[in-house]
Design a protein around this motif. Structure first.
Motif, PDB file in Angstrom:
ATOM      1  N   TYR A   1      15.918  -2.517  -4.921  1.00 10.91           N
ATOM      2  CA  TYR A   1      16.989  -3.363  -5.443  1.00 10.91           C
ATOM      3  C   TYR A   1      16.522  -4.324  -6.540  1.00 10.91           C
ATOM      4  CZ  TYR A   1      20.342  -1.779  -1.983  1.00 10.91           C
ATOM      5  OH  TYR A   1      21.214  -0.998  -1.250  1.00 10.91           O
ATOM      6  N   LEU A   2      15.199  -4.565  -6.613  1.00 11.33           N
ATOM      7  CA  LEU A   2      14.737  -5.598  -7.535  1.00 11.33           C
ATOM      8  C   LEU A   2      13.779  -5.113  -8.612  1.00 11.33           C
ATOM      9  CD1 LEU A   2      14.033  -8.434  -4.911  1.00 11.33           C
ATOM     10  CD2 LEU A   2      16.097  -8.102  -6.304  1.00 11.33           C
ATOM     11  N   ALA A   3      13.154  -3.960  -8.430  1.00 12.80           N
ATOM     12  CA  ALA A   3      12.058  -3.609  -9.336  1.00 12.80           C
ATOM     13  C   ALA A   3      12.050  -2.151  -9.761  1.00 12.80           C
ATOM     14  CB  ALA A   3      10.730  -3.976  -8.688  1.00 12.80           C
TER      15      ALA A   3
ATOM     16  N   THR B   1      12.518   7.981   1.760  1.00 10.04           N
ATOM     17  CA  THR B   1      11.914   8.397   3.029  1.00 10.04           C
ATOM     18  C   THR B   1      11.103   7.261   3.648  1.00 10.04           C
ATOM     19  OG1 THR B   1      11.750  10.646   2.171  1.00 10.04           O
ATOM     20  CG2 THR B   1      10.451  10.125   4.131  1.00 10.04           C
ATOM     21  N   ALA B   2      10.322   6.590   2.811  1.00 14.19           N
ATOM     22  CA  ALA B   2       9.508   5.493   3.329  1.00 14.19           C
ATOM     23  C   ALA B   2      10.374   4.373   3.893  1.00 14.19           C
ATOM     24  CB  ALA B   2       8.599   4.962   2.226  1.00 14.19           C
ATOM     25  N   ILE B   3      11.517   4.129   3.287  1.00 17.59           N
ATOM     26  CA  ILE B   3      12.401   3.043   3.738  1.00 17.59           C
ATOM     27  C   ILE B   3      13.167   3.454   4.993  1.00 17.59           C
ATOM     28  CG2 ILE B   3      14.410   1.640   3.139  1.00 17.59           C
ATOM     29  CD1 ILE B   3      13.478   1.908   0.181  1.00 17.59           C
ATOM     30  N   VAL B   4      13.955   4.517   4.874  1.00 14.33           N
ATOM     31  CA  VAL B   4      14.860   4.906   5.956  1.00 14.33           C
ATOM     32  C   VAL B   4      14.074   5.420   7.159  1.00 14.33           C
ATOM     33  CG1 VAL B   4      16.747   6.448   6.601  1.00 14.33           C
ATOM     34  CG2 VAL B   4      16.706   5.408   4.324  1.00 14.33           C
TER      35      VAL B   4
ATOM     36  N   ALA C   1       7.492  -4.706  14.676  1.00 11.52           N
ATOM     37  CA  ALA C   1       8.153  -5.489  13.634  1.00 11.52           C
ATOM     38  C   ALA C   1       7.411  -5.374  12.306  1.00 11.52           C
ATOM     39  CB  ALA C   1       8.241  -6.949  14.070  1.00 11.52           C
ATOM     40  N   ALA C   2       6.104  -5.164  12.331  1.00 15.73           N
ATOM     41  CA  ALA C   2       5.340  -5.015  11.098  1.00 15.73           C
ATOM     42  C   ALA C   2       5.805  -3.792  10.309  1.00 15.73           C
ATOM     43  CB  ALA C   2       3.851  -4.902  11.415  1.00 15.73           C
ATOM     44  N   ALA C   3       6.033  -2.671  10.992  1.00 12.15           N
ATOM     45  CA  ALA C   3       6.522  -1.471  10.307  1.00 12.15           C
ATOM     46  C   ALA C   3       7.939  -1.682   9.783  1.00 12.15           C
ATOM     47  CB  ALA C   3       6.477  -0.282  11.256  1.00 12.15           C
ATOM     48  N   VAL C   4       8.747  -2.480  10.493  1.00 12.08           N
ATOM     49  CA  VAL C   4      10.088  -2.807  10.002  1.00 12.08           C
ATOM     50  C   VAL C   4       9.992  -3.611   8.710  1.00 12.08           C
ATOM     51  CG1 VAL C   4      12.201  -4.091  10.507  1.00 12.08           C
ATOM     52  CG2 VAL C   4      11.123  -2.718  12.302  1.00 12.08           C
ATOM     53  N   VAL C   5       9.091  -4.591   8.680  1.00 15.54           N
ATOM     54  CA  VAL C   5       8.901  -5.401   7.466  1.00 15.54           C
ATOM     55  C   VAL C   5       8.426  -4.526   6.307  1.00 15.54           C
ATOM     56  CG1 VAL C   5       7.507  -7.253   6.445  1.00 15.54           C
ATOM     57  CG2 VAL C   5       8.469  -7.531   8.743  1.00 15.54           C
ATOM     58  N   HIS C   6       7.556  -3.568   6.593  1.00 15.94           N
ATOM     59  CA  HIS C   6       7.083  -2.646   5.546  1.00 15.94           C
ATOM     60  C   HIS C   6       8.248  -1.918   4.899  1.00 15.94           C
ATOM     61  CE1 HIS C   6       7.061   1.812   5.999  1.00 15.94           C
ATOM     62  NE2 HIS C   6       6.255   1.803   4.960  1.00 15.94           N
ATOM     63  N   ALA C   7       9.208  -1.469   5.705  1.00 14.57           N
ATOM     64  CA  ALA C   7      10.381  -0.784   5.159  1.00 14.57           C
ATOM     65  C   ALA C   7      11.247  -1.735   4.338  1.00 14.57           C
ATOM     66  CB  ALA C   7      11.188  -0.164   6.304  1.00 14.57           C
ATOM     67  N   LEU C   8      11.365  -2.983   4.790  1.00 14.27           N
ATOM     68  CA  LEU C   8      12.182  -3.963   4.055  1.00 14.27           C
ATOM     69  C   LEU C   8      11.538  -4.333   2.729  1.00 14.27           C
ATOM     70  CD1 LEU C   8      13.299  -6.290   6.995  1.00 14.27           C
ATOM     71  CD2 LEU C   8      14.565  -4.423   5.916  1.00 14.27           C
ATOM     72  N   VAL C   9      10.215  -4.389   2.676  1.00  7.37           N
ATOM     73  CA  VAL C   9       9.518  -4.647   1.412  1.00  7.37           C
ATOM     74  C   VAL C   9       9.825  -3.545   0.405  1.00  7.37           C
ATOM     75  CG1 VAL C   9       7.231  -4.741   0.330  1.00  7.37           C
ATOM     76  CG2 VAL C   9       7.673  -6.030   2.420  1.00  7.37           C
ATOM     77  N   LEU C  10       9.780  -2.295   0.860  1.00  9.91           N
ATOM     78  CA  LEU C  10      10.093  -1.169  -0.038  1.00  9.91           C
ATOM     79  C   LEU C  10      11.563  -1.185  -0.441  1.00  9.91           C
ATOM     80  CD1 LEU C  10       8.031   1.646   1.725  1.00  9.91           C
ATOM     81  CD2 LEU C  10       7.441   0.369  -0.330  1.00  9.91           C
ATOM     82  N   LEU C  11      12.439  -1.609   0.476  1.00  9.27           N
ATOM     83  CA  LEU C  11      13.857  -1.732   0.136  1.00  9.27           C
ATOM     84  C   LEU C  11      14.060  -2.775  -0.962  1.00  9.27           C
ATOM     85  CD1 LEU C  11      16.765  -0.848   0.858  1.00  9.27           C
ATOM     86  CD2 LEU C  11      16.811  -2.725   2.512  1.00  9.27           C
ATOM     87  N   ALA C  12      13.302  -3.867  -0.895  1.00 13.91           N
ATOM     88  CA  ALA C  12      13.396  -4.898  -1.942  1.00 13.91           C
ATOM     89  C   ALA C  12      12.970  -4.341  -3.296  1.00 13.91           C
ATOM     90  CB  ALA C  12      12.521  -6.094  -1.560  1.00 13.91           C
TER      91      ALA C  12
ATOM     92  N   VAL D   1       0.837  -1.211   0.000  1.00 14.89           N
ATOM     93  CA  VAL D   1       0.000   0.000   0.000  1.00 14.89           C
ATOM     94  C   VAL D   1       0.865   1.252   0.000  1.00 14.89           C
ATOM     95  CG1 VAL D   1      -1.652   1.331   1.372  1.00 14.89           C
ATOM     96  CG2 VAL D   1      -1.938  -1.145   1.125  1.00 14.89           C
ATOM     97  N   ALA D   2       1.993   1.215   0.711  1.00 21.70           N
ATOM     98  CA  ALA D   2       2.833   2.402   0.861  1.00 21.70           C
ATOM     99  C   ALA D   2       3.612   2.737  -0.399  1.00 21.70           C
ATOM    100  CB  ALA D   2       3.792   2.205   2.032  1.00 21.70           C
ATOM    101  N   LEU D   3       3.899   1.750  -1.241  1.00 23.57           N
ATOM    102  CA  LEU D   3       4.731   2.000  -2.422  1.00 23.57           C
ATOM    103  C   LEU D   3       4.176   3.104  -3.318  1.00 23.57           C
ATOM    104  CD1 LEU D   3       7.076   1.361  -4.308  1.00 23.57           C
ATOM    105  CD2 LEU D   3       5.701  -0.500  -5.285  1.00 23.57           C
ATOM    106  N   PRO D   4       2.948   3.001  -3.804  1.00 25.46           N
ATOM    107  CA  PRO D   4       2.456   4.083  -4.670  1.00 25.46           C
ATOM    108  C   PRO D   4       2.342   5.421  -3.940  1.00 25.46           C
ATOM    109  CG  PRO D   4       0.682   2.573  -4.099  1.00 25.46           C
ATOM    110  CD  PRO D   4       1.943   1.923  -3.651  1.00 25.46           C
ATOM    111  N   LEU D   5       2.012   5.390  -2.659  1.00 25.28           N
ATOM    112  CA  LEU D   5       1.915   6.648  -1.919  1.00 25.28           C
ATOM    113  C   LEU D   5       3.281   7.296  -1.775  1.00 25.28           C
ATOM    114  CD1 LEU D   5      -0.613   5.595   0.878  1.00 25.28           C
ATOM    115  CD2 LEU D   5      -1.060   7.025  -1.120  1.00 25.28           C
ATOM    116  N   ALA D   6       4.311   6.504  -1.475  1.00 26.88           N
ATOM    117  CA  ALA D   6       5.658   7.056  -1.339  1.00 26.88           C
ATOM    118  C   ALA D   6       6.114   7.687  -2.648  1.00 26.88           C
ATOM    119  CB  ALA D   6       6.621   5.956  -0.895  1.00 26.88           C
ATOM    120  N   LEU D   7       5.889   6.991  -3.745  1.00 24.90           N
ATOM    121  CA  LEU D   7       6.271   7.533  -5.051  1.00 24.90           C
ATOM    122  C   LEU D   7       5.483   8.806  -5.362  1.00 24.90           C
ATOM    123  CD1 LEU D   7       6.313   4.164  -7.039  1.00 24.90           C
ATOM    124  CD2 LEU D   7       8.314   5.466  -6.268  1.00 24.90           C
TER     125      LEU D   7
END
Length: 580
Positions: free
Chosen positions: A336-338, A59-62, A322-333, A37-43
């Motif tokens: 690096y990948l997409a 910003t969304a990641i760090v 931990a859920a918010a940490v995972v959210h940041a790691l998803v955006l980090l992926a 959900v956060a990806l399009p909003l961050a962009l």
């Protein structure tokens, strides 16, 4: 508490993740969901602010990671938000992209300092109509900011969103208008319909994927996000130009105030809709300050707690940070990948996401509630919303609070009263020479003058008793007005007795001279019956003196009230303790 213990309360500890052994599956699912959900909003927020899509993603990641670890809420999700875009866009437009890192770090330091100084609870003083008006104003600005991208035209030159949107419409080339508007409508329709098919469907990401595929397959002539970095940039300190730093101090203070207000409001909402424990307001400010600092070092934007993403996180089952940490790691992926596919997303699709988000920020039920409450709350709401759109966000909050405070003080003054009462018990001869007044509610600067006029206008009495046991609020102005009233009445020969000053008001009354204005220290009473009896004794002595043919009063006589009794000690002895 020792300084070390106080500092320890503002820092993370192992207890933050104790439930993780039981909740890690829920936190993992929630983190992935909110990351999508956060990806399009961050962009979108990055592009809309003028900092670029990469800045929004960074910003969304760090900031999202740092705030998750150091913040004061167990389920808060942080990152770029619409409110921050509203205040950041004019700064970047006026001072260039080189101002982004500096103003972000400055704002982060201010928020961090506010947390260290324990200013977190200040947000509780913001009235609900101000919050709702502020939210409506921000939603309107976010929507208006998307008009240029939605129509495929450059943004207007004005820093005011409404004016800039109008300027963009005037410059619209209707030959190129069709496809950007189609993509906006496609995204909006999917975002509206997806939750109706299934509550867990991420309508925004589905809408962006469909709009991007449509633009790619049909070769539509629409503007794209453009190249994104394939990795996080290395952290660095920005060049500090003293002149630029002084220029940015005002905007940094505004950004910091906005970040603190929005983050604490979001944390408070999260605590009210989840059972994951309360939030620590001061630690939340420390976490948000550190998040903006870190974001600035990596080239990102100022961060705040995001109410919409936090709500998604809670609904998806998040139990710990931990859920918010995972959210940041998803955006980090994604970084690096997409980044390739993401760079092809049309800006019009992101505008569609933000336009729908702006509508969803405003709750129709909340609007009906605040408008249907009182005229004062409605006026506060409307003033805040109009000033938010027309002028400045922080000014809107400040003026909204002032308007709310004005109406609250007016209501408090109306609820306060001065009432003349009958003397208790059977009437006695001479009681018509005694006036008993009861003060109710609050005696403060907004109501004191009315009390002065009411009691001061009394005529043809020898004694006035002022009952203060029912007085809940007394400020320096109110106490001083009582002192002036007592002095004025005594000067006219009227004896004044005060009954039932509450213990918490006694020190103030002594400091401003209210007790000193009494003719005698025994004219202060804890109970009503002794006060009334004392008043009647004054009236009897005055009548006796009159019956004796106006002979000179005895040594130690009290002006206007007859001779002092032997029991009355001279002024200066300690005052009796009263309880009202």
């Amino acid at each position: 508490m020792s300084p070390l213990g106080a500092a320890r309360q503002l820092l993370p500890g192992p207890e933050d993740f104790v439930p993780l052994r039981r909740t890690w599956k829920n936190d993992l699912v929630a983190g992935v969901t909110v990351g999508i959900v956060a990806l399009p909003l961050a962009l979108a927020f990055g592009v809309s602010s003028g900092a670029g899509a990469a800045a929004g993603l960074i910003t969304a990641i760090v900031a999202g990671l740092v705030a998750a670890v150091f913040g004061g809420s167990n389920v808060q999700v942080s990152g770029p938000t619409g409110a921050m875009v509203v205040v950041l866009a004019p700064v970047i437009a006026a001072h260039g992209i080189q101002s982004l890192a500096l103003v972000t770090i400055m704002a982060g330091l201010i928020v961090l300092l506010a947390g260290i100084l324990r200013l977190g609870r200040a947000v509780s003083y913001i009235p609900w109509p101000v919050i709702e008006g502020f939210t409506l104003g921000i939603a309107a600005i976010i929507f208006l900011q998307q008009v240029p991208a939605a129509f495929g035209v450059p943004a207007g030159g004005s820093t005011n969103a409404a004016v800039a949107a109008f300027q963009s419409l005037q410059a619209t080339d209707f030959a190129t208008l069709f496809w950007p508007v189609v993509l906006v409508l496609v995204v909006a329709a999917i975002m509206v319909l997806a939750p109706k098919l299934h509550p867990q469907l991420p309508g925004s990401i589905i809408g962006i994927v469909v709009a991007t595929l449509l633009a790619e397959l049909a070769g539509l002539p629409v503007t794209r996000i453009g190249e994104l970095p394939a990795s996080l940039p290395a952290p660095s300190l920005p060049f500090v130009d003293p002149a630029l730093a002084m220029t940015l101090l005002g905007p940094a203070l505004t950004i910091a105030a906005l970040a603190a207000i929005e983050s604490l409001l979001s944390a408070r909402v999260a605590a009210s809709i989840s059972d994951t424990g309360p939030y620590d307001a001061d630690r939340e400010l420390v976490g948000q300050g550190l998040a903006s600092l870190a974001s600035g070092f990596f080239g990102g934007m100022p961060a705040t707690g995001a109410i919409a993403r936090t709500a998604v996180n809670i609904r998806a089952g998040a139990r710990t940070r931990a859920a918010a940490v995972v959210h940041a790691l998803v955006l980090l992926a994604v970084v690096y990948l997409a980044t390739g596919p993401v760079s092809r997303i049309p800006l019009a699709a992101l505008s569609g996401v933000l336009m729908v988000t702006a509508f969803r920020m405003v709750s129709p039920a909340a609007l009906r509630s605040v408008i249907g409450s009182t005229r004062a709350d409605t006026a506060t709401f409307v003033v805040t919303a109009v000033i938010t759109v027309s002028f400045d966000l922080i000014q809107a909050v400040e003026i909204g609070i002032i308007v709310a405070a004005f109406f609250a003080l007016r209501s408090l003054a109306k609820a306060s009263g001065v009432h003349r009462e009958e003397l208790p018990g059977p009437a006695r001869e001479g009681d018509e020479q005694i006036a008993l007044f009861r003060l109710d509610g609050a005696l403060f600067f907004g109501a004191a003058e009315r009390m002065l006029e009411r009691v001061g206008a009394i005529r043809n009495v020898q004694v006035v008793i002022i009952r203060m046991s029912q007085l809940q609020i007394l400020d320096a102005t109110g106490a001083r007005v009582v002192a002036e009233l007592v002095t004025a009445l005594e000067r006219r020969g009227v004896t004044v007795l005060i009954k039932g000053i509450q213990e918490r008001h006694l020190k103030l009354a002594a400091r401003v001279g209210m007790l000193e204005s009494l003719r005698h220290h025994k004219h202060l009473f804890a109970e009503l019956e002794p006060a009334v009896e004392h008043a009647r004794s004054h009236v009897r002595r005055a009548r006796q003196a009159a019956n004796d043919g106006g002979a000179s009063t005895a040594r130690g006589a009290l002006p206007g009230g007859g001779p002092a009794t032997a029991a009355e000690a001279p002024r200066g002895k300690s005052l009796p303790t009263v309880d009202g």
